[in-house]
Design a protein around this motif. Structure first.
Motif, short mmCIF file in Angstrom:
data_model
loop_
_atom_site.label_atom_id
_atom_site.label_comp_id
_atom_site.label_asym_id
_atom_site.label_seq_id
_atom_site.Cartn_x
_atom_site.Cartn_y
_atom_site.Cartn_z
N GLU A 68 0.68 -1.19 0.09
CA GLU A 68 -0.11 0.04 -0.05
C GLU A 68 0.92 1.39 0.01
N GLU A 69 1.99 1.27 0.78
CA GLU A 69 2.94 2.46 0.86
C GLU A 69 3.34 2.65 -0.66
N ILE A 70 3.94 1.56 -1.17
CA ILE A 70 4.40 1.65 -2.64
C ILE A 70 3.45 2.23 -3.64
N ARG A 71 2.25 1.85 -3.56
CA ARG A 71 1.24 2.13 -4.34
C ARG A 71 1.01 3.68 -4.14
N ASN A 72 0.78 4.01 -2.91
CA ASN A 72 0.60 5.54 -2.38
C ASN A 72 1.69 6.36 -3.05
N PHE A 73 2.94 5.98 -2.84
CA PHE A 73 4.02 6.80 -3.03
C PHE A 73 4.02 7.06 -4.66
N GLU A 74 4.09 5.68 -5.41
CA GLU A 74 4.10 5.80 -6.90
C GLU A 74 3.05 6.88 -7.37
N GLN A 75 1.78 6.63 -6.82
CA GLN A 75 0.76 7.35 -7.45
C GLN A 75 1.10 8.95 -7.01
N ALA A 76 1.53 9.19 -5.74
CA ALA A 76 1.91 10.62 -5.65
C ALA A 76 3.05 11.32 -6.60
N VAL A 77 4.02 10.30 -6.72
CA VAL A 77 5.06 10.81 -7.72
C VAL A 77 4.17 11.18 -9.32
N GLU A 78 3.38 10.13 -9.66
CA GLU A 78 2.68 10.66 -10.82
C GLU A 78 1.88 11.67 -10.83
N ASN A 79 1.11 11.95 -9.78
CA ASN A 79 0.34 12.95 -9.65
C ASN A 79 1.09 14.48 -9.58
N ILE A 80 2.17 14.40 -8.87
CA ILE A 80 3.21 15.55 -9.01
C ILE A 80 3.83 15.62 -10.26
N ILE A 81 4.18 14.78 -11.03
CA ILE A 81 4.82 15.19 -12.41
C ILE A 81 3.59 15.67 -13.21
N SER A 82 2.68 15.17 -13.02
CA SER A 82 1.30 15.47 -14.00
C SER A 82 1.01 17.12 -13.90
N MET A 83 1.42 17.52 -12.72
CA MET A 83 1.09 19.19 -12.45
C MET A 83 2.14 20.00 -13.52
#
Length: 155
Positions: free
Chosen positions: A20-35
């Motif tokens: 779950e931490e890995i998924r949350n981490f990777e999703q946050a990275v993707e979201n930040i890049i998408s900005m």
């Protein structure tokens, strides 16, 4: 999307102890890049931690940060990386070294970084000089020439 929420999610999950931490981490990275904001490099750098359990996920974060070179140009991206270094100590010193070894190993990035660090404040400049000296000391055969070239180029 709120950068502060995504940055907190990244930081809160950076030890990557569970799936779950890995998924949350990777999703946050993707979201930040998408900005698509070069200023977000500092938030991505908050995701590094030397105590992480999954180096391969951290290398994904390195690649994410390096992707800003293509979006905004290497000089601007490297300047934002340099500004983020103080926020990475002491919990991510080894990841700071990895990022800087990658810069040393890429001649075009190294030349741009000399210019960036020359124009940085004295505390960042000293930190980078110390960091490169440490990298060279631990592996002179691989890094001595690149570090000496970098140091010679500083103002």
């Amino acid at each position: 999307m709120d950068i502060n929420i995504e940055a907190k999610k990244l930081k809160d999950n950076r030890l990557l102890k569970t799936e779950e931490e890995i998924r949350n981490f990777e999703q946050a990275v993707e979201n930040i890049i998408s900005m698509k904001d070069v200023n977000n490099i500092k938030y991505l750098c908050l995701g590094f931690d030397d105590s992480t359990e999954h180096d391969e996920v951290m290398f994904g974060l390195i690649h994410a940060i390096e992707s800003y070179d293509k979006m905004f140009g290497a000089e601007e991206a490297l300047a934002k990386l340099a500004e983020a270094i103080p926020d990475m100590y002491p919990h991510a010193k080894e990841w700071v070294k990895v990022l800087h070894k990658r810069i040393l190993n890429d001649a075009p990035s190294r030349k741009i970084y000399v210019k960036v660090i020359s124009n940085s404040d004295s505390s960042i400049k000293k930190t980078v000089i110390d960091l490169f000296s440490d990298i060279m000391e631990k592996n002179p055969s691989k890094f001595e020439m690149a570090v000496n070239e970098f140091l010679a180029g500083l103002n």
